[in-house]
Design an enzyme around this catalytic site. Structure first.
Site, PDB file in Angstrom:
ATOM      1  CD  GLU A 145      -2.470   1.379   2.697  1.00 58.03           C
ATOM      2  OE1 GLU A 145      -2.543   0.380   3.445  1.00 58.03           O
ATOM      3  OE2 GLU A 145      -2.978   2.476   2.984  1.00 58.03           O
ATOM      4  CE  LYS A 191     -21.526  13.639 -12.916  1.00 53.36           C
ATOM      5  NZ  LYS A 191     -22.496  13.508 -14.038  1.00 53.36           N
ATOM      6  CE  LYS A 193     -15.481  14.307 -17.240  1.00 56.04           C
ATOM      7  NZ  LYS A 193     -15.943  13.835 -18.403  1.00 56.04           N
ATOM      8  CB  CYS A 393       0.556   0.950  28.956  1.00 61.76           C
ATOM      9  SG  CYS A 393       2.328   1.245  28.908  1.00 61.76           S
ATOM     10  CG  HIS A 524       0.249  -1.139  24.828  1.00 60.86           C
ATOM     11  ND1 HIS A 524      -0.667  -0.140  25.067  1.00 60.86           N
ATOM     12  CD2 HIS A 524       1.458  -0.632  25.151  1.00 60.86           C
ATOM     13  CE1 HIS A 524      -0.038   0.940  25.510  1.00 60.86           C
ATOM     14  NE2 HIS A 524       1.258   0.664  25.568  1.00 60.86           N
ATOM     15  CD  GLU A 526      -3.638  -1.799  23.695  1.00 64.16           C
ATOM     16  OE1 GLU A 526      -3.671  -2.571  24.678  1.00 64.16           O
ATOM     17  OE2 GLU A 526      -3.046  -0.700  23.724  1.00 64.16           O
TER      18      GLU A 526
HETATM   19  N1  GLN Z   1       3.877   7.096  29.915  1.00 67.98           N
HETATM   20  C1  GLN Z   1       4.066   5.781  30.433  1.00 67.98           C
HETATM   21  C2  GLN Z   1       5.486   5.291  30.222  1.00 67.98           C
HETATM   22  O1  GLN Z   1       6.198   5.777  29.383  1.00 67.98           O
HETATM   23  C3  GLN Z   1       3.074   4.807  29.841  1.00 67.98           C
HETATM   24  C4  GLN Z   1       3.246   4.580  28.384  1.00 67.98           C
HETATM   25  C5  GLN Z   1       2.043   3.979  27.712  1.00 67.98           C
HETATM   26  O2  GLN Z   1       0.943   4.023  28.237  1.00 67.98           O
HETATM   27  N2  GLN Z   1       2.235   3.448  26.529  1.00 67.98           N
HETATM   28  O3  GLN Z   1       5.907   4.370  30.886  1.00 67.98           O
END
Ligand code: GLN
Length: 552
Positions: A145, A191, A193, A393, A524, A526
C-alpha cells in the site's frame, strides 16, 4: 534480485485520501491467503519520520508496535488483524527510513564517489526494500500500500519504483487503484469523472491501473462500471464495487460478491489452489456488526479528545477493536463511551459519578500530565464501587499510584514522569531509559516490542490466559518501582505477571474476593487481539462487565 515468480500488487489511492486503501490492502491479503497463497502486506508511509513513534496520535492515529518493537502506522494493525499473524520490520517503510539508509551509505563512501540522487539511488533503495520484504515468511504475493494520493509530491518516488518493477517483471506486478465516486446531493447521481482524471494522473507516471476499487456510498451499477472500463482502460470485470459498509470486516465478503479474488488470481496468472473458505470470517463479521445484540457499555477514560470524534477513535484503534472482538465472542454488542479525563478533574465527586452507569471502565495508554488526576479519580471510583476496571500501560501505572495513595496511605505517590522529585515514586523511570532521555534520544528508544511474562498461579491473569508463560508487546519508559513492590503486595495488590526473572512487574490485579475485575497490564494486550482469536484479558474483562450488567 526479484524472487522468481513472486507476485506484487500495489495499492494506490486516487481522487482523495481516507477512503480505505488500508482496508482494501488487508482484504486482498485475507482473500489471497484464503485461496492458499501466503502473503505479506507492506505499508509505505511517505513522511520523513523514520518511524511512527514520534508522531502525536491525535494527528496520525495510534502507534502500532510490531512484535519486533518497530513503531508503525495503525494500518499495520489492521493488516495483522486481517491476516491473523505477525508482520515484520521489512513490511513497513517510511521515506525517513529510506533516506536514512541512503545517507548513511553515502557517508560511508559506499557510492564510490558518485553523485547520489533521488533516481536511481533512492528509488533503488525502495525497490530493494520491497524485494527484501517478499522474502519474509515464505510469502508468495506481496501487497504493497502506497500511502497518500496519486499526484502527491511525497509518494512519487515510490510509484516510480513500482513502475520499474513492473517494467522488469510485467507478468508479476499489478496495480490496484482505490478511487472514490461521489454522488453530489444536488444531482443524486454517482459521478465517474474524478476517477477518470485520477487514472490519467497515474498514466502520466507511466502506470496503468489493472483494477479499480470503486468506493462509493451505494454499489456501483453496470452502467458506471462500463463507463469506468472504457474511459479508464480497465477490464469491466476488474472494476470492483465497494459501497459504504457498517464494519470494515465486511469488506472482503463484499469484494467477493464481485469475485475479486478470482479476478486477481487470473490477472496474476496464478492457478486457484482452493476455494476461499470465508465461513469463520463471515460468522465473526456478522457477530461484530450485530448492533441489536444485548449491549455491554464500556467507558474509555482518556485524554486524546481535543480534535473531535474522527481522530478520537483512531488514537485508540486497537483498544476499540479488541473490545469489539471479545464482545462479539460473548454474543454482545459493545457500546463505547468516551470520557474526557480533564472533565473528571474539574467537576469533583459529581463528575466522577457519571461512571456509575457503565458496565466496565478502561484507562488506556498515555503520556504526560494532562488529565492524569482525572484518570486516577476514575480508577479510585472503579475500585471503590467495584466496577470492572482494565488498565493498559499508563492505566496500570495509574492504578498502582491510586492504590498507593488511597490504600497504602502514601499521599505523595506519583510517577516520576510527572513529578521528578515526588516523595513516593511508585512508578519510576527504567534504568536504561535515563540515558536516552539525557541524550535527547526519543526515537525508537522506549522499551518496545514483545517480552515474555510469567503468570503467577491462582491469579485472574493466569486463569484468563490458561498458560504459565505468555508474550506481550510493550511501549513504555517507566515501570513499577521495585522498591515499593513488597509494601504494595502487603497491602493487598497482587503482581500476577512479572518478567521471568521476577524483576519487572507486568500485571497488577486485585483478587476476585475483593473486586470482580481490577487488573492492569504494563504491556498493550490490545495489539495482539485478533478477530478470530480475541485477547483473553479483554474477554475476561468483558465477562465481568456483562455480569455487572445482569446484576443491575
Ligand atoms: N507514559 C508511560 C510510560 O512511558 C506509559 C506509556 C504507555 O501508556 N504506553 O511508561
Amino acid at each position: 534480485m526479484a524472487k522468481e515468480g513472486h507476485k506484487y500488487i500495489f495499492v494506490l489511492g486516487g481522487v482523495m485520501s481516507g477512503v480505505g486503501k488500508g482496508v482494501v490492502t488487508s482484504s486482498i491479503g485475507l482473500l489471497l491467503q484464503q485461496k492458499g497463497y501466503p502473503v505479506n502486506l507492506v505499508k509505505v508511509d511517505p513522511y520523513l519520520n523514520v518511524d511512527a513513534g514520534t508522531m502525536n496520535p491525535t494527528e496520525h492515529g495510534e502507534v502500532f508496535v510490531l512484535r519486533s518493537g518497530l513503531e508503525t502506522d495503525q494500518d499495520m494493525g489492521n493488516y495483522e488483524r486481517f491476516l491473523g499473524r505477525d508482520l515484520t520490520n521489512g513490511d513497513y517503510m517510511t521515506s525517513g527510513m529510506v533516506y536514512q539508509s541512503v545517507i548513511t551509505r553515502e557517508r560511508a563512501l559506499e557510492y564510490g564517489g558518485k553523485c547520489v540522487e533521488a533516481i536511481p539511488h533512492v528509488r533503488d533503495e525502495i525497490l530493494q526494500r520491497i524485494l527484501a520484504a517478499a522474502d519474509h515468511n515464505g510469502s508468495r504475493v506481496s501487497v504493497i500500500e502506497i500511502g497518500g494520493t496519486i499526484g502527491d509530491f511525497q509518494n512519487a518516488l515510490f510509484i516510480e519504483a513500482a513502475r520499474v518493477l513492473k517494467m522488469n517483471h510485467p507478468e508479476d506486478v499489478l496495480f490496484v487503484m482505490v478511487s472514490y465516486l461521489p454522488t453530489p446531493g444536488t444531482l443524486g447521481e454517482m459521478k465517474t469523472k474524478p476517477t477518470q482524471t485520477a487514472v490519467r494522473d497515474l498514466n502520466s507516471y507511466g502506470v496503468q491501473p489493472d483494477f479499480i476499487i470503486a468506493r462509493s456510498k451505494d454499489p456501483v451499477d453496470e452502467k458506471r462500471k462500463e463507463k469506468l472500463a472504457i474511459w479508464c482502460n480497465v477490464r469491466k470485470d476488474r472494476v470492483i464495487s465497494a459501497p459504504d459498509i457498517k464494519s470494515i470486516y465486511e469488506a472482503p465478503l463484499n469484494f467477493e460478491k464481485d469475485k475479486l479474488s478470482d479476478a486477481l488470481l487470473d490477472a496474476l496468472n496464478l492457478p486457484e489452489k482452493r476455494k476461499a473458505s470465508l465461513a469463520a470470517w463471515k460468522k465473526f463479521a456478522v457477530a461484530v456488526a450485530h448492533t441489536k445484540a444485548p449491549e455491554v457499555s464500556i467507558a474509555i477514560v482518556g485524554k486524546y479528545f481535543d480534535t473531535g470524534d474522527f481522530v478520537l477513535s483512531d488514537a485508540y484503534l486497537s483498544v476499540i477493536e479488541a473490545i469489539k472482538f471479545s464482545a462479539a465472542k460473548l454474543g454482545r454488542h459493545a457500546k463505547i463511551s468516551w470520557i474526557n479525563s480533564k472533565d473528571l478533574e474539574k467537576g469533583g465527586a459529581k463528575a466522577v459519578s457519571v461512571l456509575q452507569k457503565y458496565h466496565g471502565i478502561i484507562v488506556p495508554g498515555g503520556f504526560g500530565e494532562s488529565g492524569i488526576e482525572g484518570k486516577i479519580k476514575a480508577i479510585q471510583f472503579a475500585r471503590e464501587k467495584k466496577i470492572p476496571y482494565f488498565g493498559l500501560c499508563y492505566g496500570m501505572q495509574l492504578m498502582v499510584i491510586e492504590y498507593a495513595r488511597n490504600v497504602l496511605g502514601l499521599k505523595g505517590a506519583h510517577t516520576t514522569e510527572i513529578r521528578k522529585n515526588t516523595e513516593d515514586p511508585v512508578v519510576d523511570i527504567m534504568l536504561e531509559q535515563k540515558k536516552h532521555l539525557a541524550d535527547n534520544k526519543y526515537g525508537g528508544t522506549m522499551r518496545l516490542g514483545s517480552y515474555p511474562c510469567y503468570l503467577r498461579k491462582g491469579t485472574m491473569a493466569r486463569l484468563a490466559y490458561k498458560k504459565e508463560l505468555v508474550e506481550e508487546r510493550h511501549r513504555h519508559r517507566y515501570e513499577i518501582n521495585p522498591a515499593y513492590v513488597k509494601r504494595l503486595e502487603d497491602a493487598g495488590l497482587v503482581f500476577s505477571g512479572t518478567s521471568p526473572d521476577g524483576v519487572l512487574m507486568e500485571i497488577a490485579e486485585l483478587s476476585r474476593t475483593k473486586h470482580p475485575f481490577m487488573l492492569g497490564t504494563q504491556f498493550h494486550p490490545e495489539l495482539q487481539a485478533r478477530p478470530l482469536s480475541p485477547h483473553p484479558l479483554f474477554t475476561e474483562f468483558l465477562r465481568a462487565a456483562i455480569a455487572r450488567r445482569k446484576k443491575r
